[in-house]
Design an enzyme around this catalytic site. Structure first.
Site, PDB file in Angstrom:
ATOM      1  CG  HIS A 122      -1.913   0.967   1.397  1.00 17.34           C
ATOM      2  ND1 HIS A 122      -1.679   2.247   1.809  1.00 17.34           N
ATOM      3  CD2 HIS A 122      -3.246   0.874   1.176  1.00 17.34           C
ATOM      4  CE1 HIS A 122      -2.833   2.911   1.832  1.00 17.34           C
ATOM      5  NE2 HIS A 122      -3.794   2.096   1.454  1.00 17.34           N
ATOM      6  CG  ASP A 199       0.446  -2.682   6.225  1.00 18.76           C
ATOM      7  OD1 ASP A 199      -0.526  -2.849   6.987  1.00 18.76           O
ATOM      8  OD2 ASP A 199       0.391  -1.971   5.202  1.00 18.76           O
ATOM      9  CD  GLN A 202      -6.939  -4.789   3.948  1.00 18.01           C
ATOM     10  OE1 GLN A 202      -7.882  -5.512   4.271  1.00 18.01           O
ATOM     11  NE2 GLN A 202      -7.113  -3.529   3.607  1.00 18.01           N
ATOM     12  CE  LYS A 225      -7.307  -0.362   6.162  1.00 22.51           C
ATOM     13  NZ  LYS A 225      -8.025  -0.012   4.941  1.00 22.51           N
ATOM     14  CB  CYS A 363      -3.630   3.272  -1.619  1.00 19.71           C
ATOM     15  SG  CYS A 363      -4.824   4.555  -1.301  1.00 19.71           S
TER      16      CYS A 363
HETATM   17  N1  PMP Z   1      -1.816  -0.933   4.537  1.00 20.59           N
HETATM   18  C1  PMP Z   1      -2.763  -1.686   3.955  1.00 20.59           C
HETATM   19  C2  PMP Z   1      -2.416  -3.052   3.476  1.00 20.59           C
HETATM   20  C3  PMP Z   1      -4.056  -1.165   3.812  1.00 20.59           C
HETATM   21  O1  PMP Z   1      -4.996  -1.916   3.229  1.00 20.59           O
HETATM   22  C4  PMP Z   1      -4.344   0.128   4.283  1.00 20.59           C
HETATM   23  C5  PMP Z   1      -5.727   0.739   4.134  1.00 20.59           C
HETATM   24  N2  PMP Z   1      -6.294   0.570   2.886  1.00 20.59           N
HETATM   25  C6  PMP Z   1      -3.325   0.854   4.894  1.00 20.59           C
HETATM   26  C7  PMP Z   1      -2.089   0.300   5.012  1.00 20.59           C
HETATM   27  C8  PMP Z   1      -3.553   2.232   5.438  1.00 20.59           C
HETATM   28  O2  PMP Z   1      -4.411   2.189   6.513  1.00 20.59           O
HETATM   29  P1  PMP Z   1      -4.976   3.544   7.177  1.00 20.59           P
HETATM   30  O3  PMP Z   1      -5.499   4.371   6.051  1.00 20.59           O
HETATM   31  O4  PMP Z   1      -6.048   3.074   8.095  1.00 20.59           O
HETATM   32  O5  PMP Z   1      -3.842   4.178   7.883  1.00 20.59           O
END
Ligand code: PMP
Length: 404
Positions: A122, A199, A202, A225, A363
């Site tokens: 991401h 990270d 997910q 999430k 993203c």
């Molecule tokens: N890493 C991953 C794998 C994600 O899916 C996301 C959110 N789509 C993020 C980071 C960022 O998370 P946040 O916007 O809640 O900080």
């Protein structure tokens, strides 16, 4: 076995209709809906327990402090960390990665030193490192992704050099659904004496995490999430690493003493929590974790796997559908394109049928480039989704396809 119909009653938003159609919410990888207990906890926090934490001697301040600190213990227990000192509340995954990128680079990296990330990250696990690259001259090494959407582990092993300082990869891809072999990734890095940041944005909502067994040095995730509120997240760090890292932000709470000549920083975990924290959010996150623990994380995984298997088998029957992400180990995410239909058109038309999916690059633009596409349609499932909803979704795709 989960009682899905009774679970759905805990989520009032799922009873909504959109354009007179029952809502089918398949955008869970972006954010999850909240059970009543979580929203009630927020309301109760503001109505009955609200006072600034840590510094107050009065009753309410102590009650709010107690709620915030017991949420920290809840997180610790949920991911099976050794100590609650290892749990830092942040605004979310993004802030947690930025914290490590900033503090770790400051303390442990010199120009030319390297961080290994992957092609499926991401943006929040790419850009913070690029900011450090611009400021401090560090370099990024990237683990490539195979056509199936798995990490090339052979290449990963070859990316280590004497300049490698950190590995930072995602546990589960938000686009492909791939569950990466993080145990192996961590153990290989540790053979080189290199720490690993995972990270978990997910993964925490879908699979059981035992952080001590995993042996990750840093692990991050977002409250929103995992059925908790927005604006709160978690950085787990091994105590010996967190002790060595400098603070990320300065301000109240993170200090022991301040004079104009010198400031002594507070101990863990407060050293990394400058300013008034989101103590209502942390408390409600604790409630969210209790909620899913009660359902059982293993039961959740099993049920969500069955949804993914069913959805995959049904979508494969539709001509011209291409799935992105066919890893052997996958979780809850189905990314696809249908013939020449633009992902944006598909998303808009599914929306008209009451079906919420995400479209675009998610993203993860470097990953889109890897597959030579601009974006995908992404359906992502939660334990409150049903087989009937997948049938509605599949029928919707077929209907839209006929229109083109
Ligand atoms: N890493 C991953 C794998 C994600 O899916 C996301 C959110 N789509 C993020 C980071 C960022 O998370 P946040 O916007 O809640 O900080």
């Amino acid at each position: 076995m989960l009682d899905i119909q009774s679970i759905r009653k805990d989520f009032p938003i799922l009873q909504h209709t959109i354009y007179n159609k029952p809502l089918v919410y398949f955008d869970n990888a972006a954010t999850t809906q909240k059970p009543k207990v979580v929203v009630e906890k927020i309301e109760d926090g503001y109505y009955n327990v609200n006072a600034n934490i840590h510094r107050g001697v009065h009753f309410l301040s102590q009650a709010a402090t107690e709620a915030h600190e017991s949420a920290r213990k809840k997180v610790q227990q949920f991911i099976q960390a050794k100590s609650s000192n290892e749990i830092i509340f942040t605004r979310g995954t993004t802030e947690a990665i930025n914290l490590i990128a900033s503090s770790f680079t400051d303390e442990f990296m010199s120009p030319g030193d390297e961080v290994i990330i992957s092609e499926m990250e991401h943006h929040s696990n790419i850009v913070p490192w690029q900011l450090q690259a611009a400021r401090k001259g560090i370099a990024l090494k990237v683990i490539p992704v195979t056509d199936k959407g798995e990490l090339c582990m052979d290449t990963y092993k070859k990316l280590f050099t004497e300049r490698t300082r950190l590995v930072s990869v995602t546990h589960i891809s938000n686009v492909l659904g791939t569950i990466n072999p993080v145990e192996e990734i961590i153990s290989i890095a540790h053979q080189h004496d290199i720490p690993v940041l995972i990270d978990g944005a997910q993964s925490v909502p879908h699979i059981k995490i035992n952080i001590q067994e995993l042996d990750a040095d840093f692990y991050v995730f977002s409250g929103h999430k995992v059925y908790g509120p927005t604006g709160i997240g978690v950085l787990y760090g091994k105590e010996n690493w967190l002790e060595k890292l400098p603070p990320y932000q300065g301000g109240g709470e993170m200090i022991a003493t301040v004079t104009f000549e010198k400031t002594v920083f507070n101990e863990l975990p407060f050293k990394f929590e400058a300013g008034t924290p989101d103590y209502i959010g942390s408390t409600a996150l604790g409630t969210a974790l209790e909620y899913i623990e009660k359902l059982g994380v293993e039961a959740i995984s099993e049920y969500e796997d069955s949804l993914l298997t069913y959805a995959t088998s049904q979508i494969k029957k539709i001509e011209d559908v291409k799935i992105y992400g066919e890893a052997a180990h996958k979780s809850s995410v189905l990314s696809f394109l249908t013939g020449q239909i633009h992902h944006y058109d598909m998303g808009m038309l599914l929306d008209r049928l009451g079906i919420a999916v995400r479209t675009g690059h998610h993203c993860a633009q470097p990953l889109m480039k890897r597959f030579g596409i601009e974006g995908t349609v992404r359906a992502s499932f939660s334990f409150y989704n049903t087989i009937e909803e997948i049938d509605i979704f599949i029928a919707g795709i077929k209907q839209i396809k006929k229109m083109f």
